[in-house]
Design a protein around this motif. Structure first.
Motif, PDB file in Angstrom:
ATOM      1  N   VAL A   2       0.849  -1.191   0.000  1.00  0.00           N
ATOM      2  CA  VAL A   2       0.000   0.000   0.000  1.00  0.00           C
ATOM      3  C   VAL A   2       0.882   1.237   0.000  1.00  0.00           C
ATOM      4  N   GLN A   3       0.510   2.203  -0.819  1.00  0.00           N
ATOM      5  CA  GLN A   3       1.230   3.480  -0.874  1.00  0.00           C
ATOM      6  C   GLN A   3       0.309   4.602  -0.417  1.00  0.00           C
ATOM      7  N   VAL A   4       0.879   5.513   0.343  1.00  0.00           N
ATOM      8  CA  VAL A   4       0.143   6.687   0.820  1.00  0.00           C
ATOM      9  C   VAL A   4       0.921   7.910   0.369  1.00  0.00           C
ATOM     10  N   VAL A   5       0.249   8.785  -0.371  1.00  0.00           N
ATOM     11  CA  VAL A   5       0.933   9.944  -0.948  1.00  0.00           C
ATOM     12  C   VAL A   5       0.181  11.208  -0.606  1.00  0.00           C
ATOM     13  N   MET A  34      -8.563   7.616   8.435  1.00  0.00           N
ATOM     14  CA  MET A  34      -7.612   8.487   7.742  1.00  0.00           C
ATOM     15  C   MET A  34      -7.280   9.634   8.680  1.00  0.00           C
ATOM     16  N   GLY A  35      -6.006   9.851   8.900  1.00  0.00           N
ATOM     17  CA  GLY A  35      -5.625  10.885   9.841  1.00  0.00           C
ATOM     18  C   GLY A  35      -4.525  11.777   9.314  1.00  0.00           C
ATOM     19  N   TRP A  36      -4.553  13.012   9.785  1.00  0.00           N
ATOM     20  CA  TRP A  36      -3.491  13.977   9.497  1.00  0.00           C
ATOM     21  C   TRP A  36      -2.766  14.292  10.801  1.00  0.00           C
ATOM     22  N   TYR A  37      -1.457  14.250  10.742  1.00  0.00           N
ATOM     23  CA  TYR A  37      -0.593  14.574  11.872  1.00  0.00           C
ATOM     24  C   TYR A  37       0.383  15.652  11.411  1.00  0.00           C
ATOM     25  N   TYR A  99       1.790  14.946   7.957  1.00  0.00           N
ATOM     26  CA  TYR A  99       1.831  13.543   7.552  1.00  0.00           C
ATOM     27  C   TYR A  99       0.419  12.962   7.538  1.00  0.00           C
ATOM     28  N   CYS A 100       0.186  12.096   6.578  1.00  0.00           N
ATOM     29  CA  CYS A 100      -1.074  11.375   6.501  1.00  0.00           C
ATOM     30  C   CYS A 100      -0.842   9.936   6.944  1.00  0.00           C
ATOM     31  N   TYR A 117      -0.454   2.757   7.426  1.00  0.00           N
ATOM     32  CA  TYR A 117       0.627   3.207   6.557  1.00  0.00           C
ATOM     33  C   TYR A 117       0.758   4.731   6.650  1.00  0.00           C
ATOM     34  N   TRP A 118       1.993   5.199   6.634  1.00  0.00           N
ATOM     35  CA  TRP A 118       2.279   6.630   6.669  1.00  0.00           C
ATOM     36  C   TRP A 118       2.697   7.128   5.289  1.00  0.00           C
ATOM     37  N   GLY A 119       2.349   8.379   5.013  1.00  0.00           N
ATOM     38  CA  GLY A 119       2.883   9.042   3.847  1.00  0.00           C
ATOM     39  C   GLY A 119       4.246   9.637   4.159  1.00  0.00           C
TER      40      GLY A 119
END
Length: 128
Positions: A2-5, A34-37, A99-100, A117-119
């Motif tokens: 899995v890719q997170v962009v 889904m989270g934003w940090y 970061y997502c 997974y982290w972006g």
């Protein structure tokens, strides 16, 4: 895999707006959370906003850090596994790498299991 962009970061003046986008792709069933940090230099990574998938967009639930309530909004984009962070009335203290993190369901021999997974992060800089 899995890719997170993430995309959409940049430089903006105080009071301005930016919109961040995060998309997950690869082999998984669906995104469940889904989270934003964000992380500023010398500080710990902190949660900014989170969206918990309810299956249908209308059933999604969201939560925001107190520091961004009333200014930021998190929502799912038209593409099911894409999440947006709309940032308005930006302040210099919002300057960070954003970061997502995506939690997704993956098929395993024992049944669906959740993985995170982290972006790679995107820089947001707010000038005073």
């Amino acid at each position: 895999q899995v890719q997170v962009v993430e995309s959409g970061g940049g430089l903006v003046q105080a009071g301005g707006s930016l919109r961040l986008s995060c998309a997950a792709s690869g082999s998984f069933m669906t995104a469940t959370r889904m989270g934003w940090y964000r992380q500023a230099p010398g500080k710990q990574r902190e949660l900014v906003a989170v969206l918990n998938s309810g299956g249908y967009t209308s059933d999604d639930t969201t939560d925001l850090a107190d520091s961004v309530k009333g200014r930021f909004t998190i929502a799912r984009a038209n593409a099911k596994d894409t999440v947006l962070l709309q940032m308005n009335s930006l302040k210099p203290e919002d300057t960070s790498v954003y970061y997502c993190k995506m939690a997704v369901l993956v098929r395993t021999p024992k049944g669906p299991d959740e993985y995170e997974y982290w972006g790679q992060g995107t820089q947001v800089t707010v000038s005073s």
